[in-house]
Enzyme design. Structure first.
Site, PDB file in Angstrom:
ATOM      1  CG  ASP A 130      -0.362  -0.313   2.503  1.00 49.76           C
ATOM      2  OD1 ASP A 130       1.002  -1.238   2.834  1.00 49.76           O
ATOM      3  OD2 ASP A 130      -1.221   0.289   3.753  1.00 49.76           O
ATOM      4  CG  HIS A 182       5.223   8.126   6.608  1.00 48.92           C
ATOM      5  ND1 HIS A 182       4.436   7.953   7.325  1.00 48.92           N
ATOM      6  CD2 HIS A 182       5.615   6.729   5.977  1.00 48.92           C
ATOM      7  CE1 HIS A 182       4.236   6.561   7.180  1.00 48.92           C
ATOM      8  NE2 HIS A 182       4.867   5.820   6.242  1.00 48.92           N
ATOM      9  CD  GLU A 208       3.072  -0.969   7.917  1.00 51.37           C
ATOM     10  OE1 GLU A 208       3.783  -1.087   8.337  1.00 51.37           O
ATOM     11  OE2 GLU A 208       3.215   0.588   6.909  1.00 51.37           O
ATOM     12  CD  GLU A 209       2.965   3.243   5.469  1.00 50.94           C
ATOM     13  OE1 GLU A 209       2.583   3.715   6.418  1.00 50.94           O
ATOM     14  OE2 GLU A 209       3.500   2.952   4.445  1.00 50.94           O
TER      15      GLU A 209
END
Length: 390
Positions: free
Chosen positions: A78, A361, A137-138
């Site tokens: 993702d 990020h 996962e995020e």
């Protein structure tokens, strides 16, 4: 292993192309439909059996020519709700506001090439290799969902990789024991009594309650947690007030707690609730706390992590193994380690000359693609070595 190196070297251009394609077509957590389709088509072309998980994700399995145990290799897929700032890369995200700003595109590409490589030597494998292409996962829910859908059923050991921009390209880190912290989310809602700014004695000011809490809750870590136990408590969001001359009635604060010890984790939650209630009561208000447990701490199995250390030295050079402290970042790989032993390694992609040291990020994030081959090879080496030695 020399044969594996040669195969992956020959597949390097394909590895880079897969990563760049996935990078340009990011999909958010639980929306990885096209990524899932791409992975499925790739595996189907190889002839590796797979099944889809709901609503996205893939579990595939390669049975070797010899009997043995089962090792699982995991990659997440993702992307993030991040605007890609860089304009100088031809594979820039095609969707503004969505970006592979953490390297999951690289993880998926590396695992696909690892699957292709292992398929070429299938008859020599002593056991079974399971490939887990994980969504979400995020948001820390993907691994748990995969476990619930049988990802760890029949597995004896699990291994995962995260590309890491803060480590030099070519370096490998795999802490023995704690590697990633648990990551929880909390929300505190304070209720006061609104009123006119000119008559504060007729109101209960939520601004004062929230501010006092934000300042004092830091002493939960500073004064109630053993300083030999790492812990972080951060308030990242505060919403309070509606107008300059209105005393606020409501305040909402949101934050995160990171630590490695389960008892410390529980203690901090208890203290947040205690501080919120007591501070609200001090001013005559009330507090409501919602505390959500997110990922567990990633605690690498010592034997598994030691294998990574050995592989790094034997196949990437005596100085390839990187030693550093655990990170307070969170990783839902922890849910796999709740089921079976295994470990989670970091593969360096930081290169100052290529401008790939940006934090994960961040809208500038990119990787040194020379690190892709290291990751793909490490997946293969770990699977083959663990199976042959167990």
């Amino acid at each position: 292993m020399n044969k594996m190196k040669e195969i992956i070297a020959e597949l390097n251009s394909e590895l880079v192309a897969i990563r760049q394609k996935l990078h340009s077509e990011p999909e958010l957590s639980w929306e990885e439909y096209e990524t899932t389709n791409y992975v499925a088509a790739y595996l189907e072309n190889l002839g590796i059996p797979y099944r889809r998980t709901e609503p996205t994700g893939i579990i595939a399995e390669l049975k070797g020519g010899k009997e043995g145990k089962t090792v699982a290799l995991r990659a997440d897929m993702d992307a993030l709700s991040v605007y890609e700032i860089r304009e100088d890369i031809p594979y820039r995200s095609k969707t503004d506001g969505k970006m592979h700003a953490c390297g999951h595109d690289a993880h998926t590409a590396m695992l696909l090439i690892a699957a292709k490589t292992l398929h070429m030597v299938q008859e020599e494998i002593e056991g079974t290799v399971r490939f887990i292409f994980q969504p979400a996962e995020e948001v820390a829910t993907g691994a748990k969902a995969m476990v619930e859908q049988g990802a760890m059923k029949g597995v004896d050991n699990v291994f995962g990789i995260h590309i890491w921009s803060q480590i030099d390209t070519g370096k490998i880190q795999c802490n023995k024991g704690p590697a990633f912290a648990s990551a929880d989310i909390f929300k505190v809602r304070f209720k006061g009594q609104g009123g006119h700014a000119a008559v504060p004695h007729d109101a209960i000011d939520a601004v004062m309650i929230a501010s006092t809490f934000a300042l004092n809750v830091q002493t939960v870590v500073a004064r109630t947690v053993n300083p030999l136990q790492p812990a972080v408590l951060t308030i990242g969001k505060m919403e309070v007030g509606t107008r300059f001359n209105v005393i606020a009635e409501d305040a909402i604060l949101e934050g995160t707690v990171r630590c490695f010890d389960k008892e410390v984790r529980s203690h901090i939650e208890t203290q947040i609730r205690h501080y919120a209630d007591q501070i609200a009561s001090l001013y005559g208000g009330t507090a409501e706390v919602v505390y959500e447990y997110g990922t567990q701490a990633v605690n690498n199995d010592v034997a598994s992590a030691s294998l990574v250390e050995r592989l790094a030295a034997e196949h990437f050079g005596a100085d390839a193994y990187h030693i550093d402290d655990p990170t307070m970042g969170g990783e839902d790989f922890s849910f796999y380690l709740d089921e079976v032993p295994g470990c989670f390694a970091l593969v360096g992609s930081g290169n100052t000359e290529k401008d790939t040291r940006w934090a994960h990020h961040n809208g500038h994030f990119n990787i040194d693609e020379d690190g892709l081959r290291v990751g793909a090879e490490l997946y293969v080496q770990y699977a083959l070595t663990w199976l042959s030695e167990n």
